[in-house]
Design an enzyme around this catalytic site. Structure first.
Site, PDB file in Angstrom:
ATOM      1  N   GLY A 176       0.821  -1.208   0.000  1.00 18.70           N
ATOM      2  CA  GLY A 176       0.000   0.000   0.000  1.00 18.70           C
ATOM      3  C   GLY A 176       0.853   1.256   0.000  1.00 18.70           C
ATOM      4  N   THR A 221       4.831   1.210   6.724  1.00 14.92           N
ATOM      5  CA  THR A 221       3.433   0.825   6.873  1.00 14.92           C
ATOM      6  C   THR A 221       2.735   1.815   7.792  1.00 14.92           C
ATOM      7  OG1 THR A 221       1.878  -0.803   7.771  1.00 14.92           O
ATOM      8  CG2 THR A 221       4.101  -0.832   8.674  1.00 14.92           C
ATOM      9  N   ASP A 275       0.314   1.010   9.445  1.00 13.90           N
ATOM     10  CA  ASP A 275      -0.205   0.202  10.546  1.00 13.90           C
ATOM     11  C   ASP A 275       0.758   0.077  11.721  1.00 13.90           C
ATOM     12  OD1 ASP A 275      -2.619  -0.334   9.279  1.00 13.90           O
ATOM     13  OD2 ASP A 275      -1.805  -2.058   8.225  1.00 13.90           O
ATOM     14  N   ARG A 328     -26.468  11.146  17.978  1.00 16.08           N
ATOM     15  CA  ARG A 328     -26.221   9.852  17.355  1.00 16.08           C
ATOM     16  C   ARG A 328     -24.948   9.223  17.922  1.00 16.08           C
ATOM     17  NH1 ARG A 328     -26.737  12.095  11.206  1.00 16.08           N
ATOM     18  NH2 ARG A 328     -28.984  11.833  10.904  1.00 16.08           N
ATOM     19  N   ARG A 359      -5.426  -4.236   9.892  1.00 19.92           N
ATOM     20  CA  ARG A 359      -5.888  -5.599   9.628  1.00 19.92           C
ATOM     21  C   ARG A 359      -5.681  -6.512  10.836  1.00 19.92           C
ATOM     22  NH1 ARG A 359      -6.643  -8.556   5.196  1.00 19.92           N
ATOM     23  NH2 ARG A 359      -5.912  -6.867   3.861  1.00 19.92           N
ATOM     24  N   GLU A 418     -10.335  -1.936  11.136  1.00 14.65           N
ATOM     25  CA  GLU A 418     -11.027  -2.759  10.143  1.00 14.65           C
ATOM     26  C   GLU A 418     -10.954  -4.247  10.447  1.00 14.65           C
ATOM     27  OE1 GLU A 418      -9.149  -2.265   6.341  1.00 14.65           O
ATOM     28  OE2 GLU A 418      -7.132  -2.453   7.194  1.00 14.65           O
ATOM     29  N   GLN A 473      -6.574   7.816   4.914  1.00 12.85           N
ATOM     30  CA  GLN A 473      -5.475   7.728   5.878  1.00 12.85           C
ATOM     31  C   GLN A 473      -4.114   7.605   5.209  1.00 12.85           C
ATOM     32  OE1 GLN A 473      -7.009   4.731   9.123  1.00 12.85           O
ATOM     33  NE2 GLN A 473      -8.203   4.613   7.247  1.00 12.85           N
TER      34      GLN A 473
END
Length: 341
Positions: A10, A125, A127, A162, A171, A221, A273
């Site tokens: 990515g 990454t 992440d 709300r 992931r 996610e 992101q």
């Protein structure tokens, strides 16, 4: 030396800063020559190159994405893929590779090194889930983008009474959710490392409404409920065998509405992101990684990945970087839980 550079997986803010640092120091300090391989491992697999010199890297420091392009091509899964790469490197006169990527890209780099290819890795990454480095570049930018989005969700959530859910990337590791959620004052943070109890999540939602404030839930996610609590959809696999994720935010919203009677909406940040200009922290870290990577290549210290330890740039074996993912430890998640509800 003639050195190849590629960016795989990515896209990520800071990739261009690494490329710039590798080329600038490699040319001006060491006198090396560079060639860029397009679109990750597809480049050396197919011999697809582009010129890479000092002029070509001018002005790219603040740019997101990568001037080399990227892909999730996995040459290990392609019959004769490794041999094709070695043949193309030889045909291009390439003596060594700088591979910039995450677990999948560096996993391929490790296997190529084991088969005789001179390669040095740079950890990339959003992440932040690579071992052998305290932080990866791109993570800080992604967290800041998510934090700003969550800040904006607070006001609209309270205006409309709300529950608002923000789905972020992650992931197998919940670092983005944890940091962005804590920084933006989320009322619940859900990460892949700890299966969540949907009943408990709903308790937090109702508790927050009782304070006359609206709840904000940040979910990675890859987060998932305790077995049997909710139905989840499985997606198709990519070239590295990973399920294409997404949709946990919408499922959460449906369950919260059904169980609490409160209106719930989801915002999926997705590729937002990854995009845009990198933060100052990521620009500096990426630049330092690039400088350290070309030093390793020049010294012939192959099979290594540069990384951050404290404030110092270090080298570790690619095997240490890719053996297992760096996930959120229990004590770090416990810090965030203090603010739930």
């Amino acid at each position: 030396m003639r050195i190849g550079v590629l960016t795989g997986g990515g896209d990520c803010p800071g990739l261009n800063a690494v490329i710039r640092a590798v080329v600038r120091k490699g040319v001006t300090v060491y006198g090396h020559e560079f060639v860029g391989f397009r679109d990750g491992w597809r480049g050396p697999l197919e011999g697809d190159t582009m010129p890479l010199d000092v002029q070509s890297v001018r002005g790219i420091l603040p740019r997101g994405g990568t001037i080399l392009g990227s892909s999730r091509t996995n040459p290990i899964k392609i019959e004769g893929g490794v041999e094709r790469i070695k043949e193309n490197l030889a045909a291009q006169g390439v003596d060594a590779l700088v591979a910039i990527g995450g677990e999948d890209t560096l996993g391929v780099a490790k296997q190529l090194f084991d088969r005789g290819v001179n390669v040095v890795g740079v950890p990339k990454t959003i992440d932040n889930d690579l071992n052998a480095t305290d932080y990866t570049f791109g993570f800080d930018t992604a967290v800041n983008i998510a934090m700003e989005a969550i800040d904006r969700l607070h006001t609209t959530a309270e205006s409309h009474h709300r529950a608002l859910i923000c789905e972020v990337m992650g992931r197998h590791a919940g670092w983005i959710a944890l940091h962005a959620g804590m920084a933006a004052g989320a009322n619940v943070i859900l990460i892949p490392e700890k299966p969540f109890d949907i009943d408990k999540v709903c308790e937090y939602v109702e508790s927050r409404f009782k304070t006359r404030y609206a709840p904000i839930i940040v979910v990675a996610e890859g987060a998932h409920p305790v077995d049997g609590q909710m139905e989840l959809q499985a997606g198709e696999l990519d070239a590295f065998g990973h399920v294409r994720l997404g949709g946990i935010g919408d499922r959460l919203a449906q369950e919260i509405e059904k169980r609490t009677g409160k209106e719930a909406r989801t915002t999926v940040l997705g590729h937002i992101q990854r995009g845009g200009t990198p933060t100052a922290y990521d620009r500096v870290l990426a630049t330092r990684f690039g400088l350290a990577a070309i030093d390793a290549v020049h010294e012939g210290d192959f099979g290594k990945m540069v990384g951050l330890q404290g404030t110092e740039i270090v080298r570790n074996g690619l095997d240490a970087a890719t053996a297992e993912l760096k996930t959120v430890p229990v004590h770090r998640y416990a810090e965030a839980e203090v603010f739930f509800g």
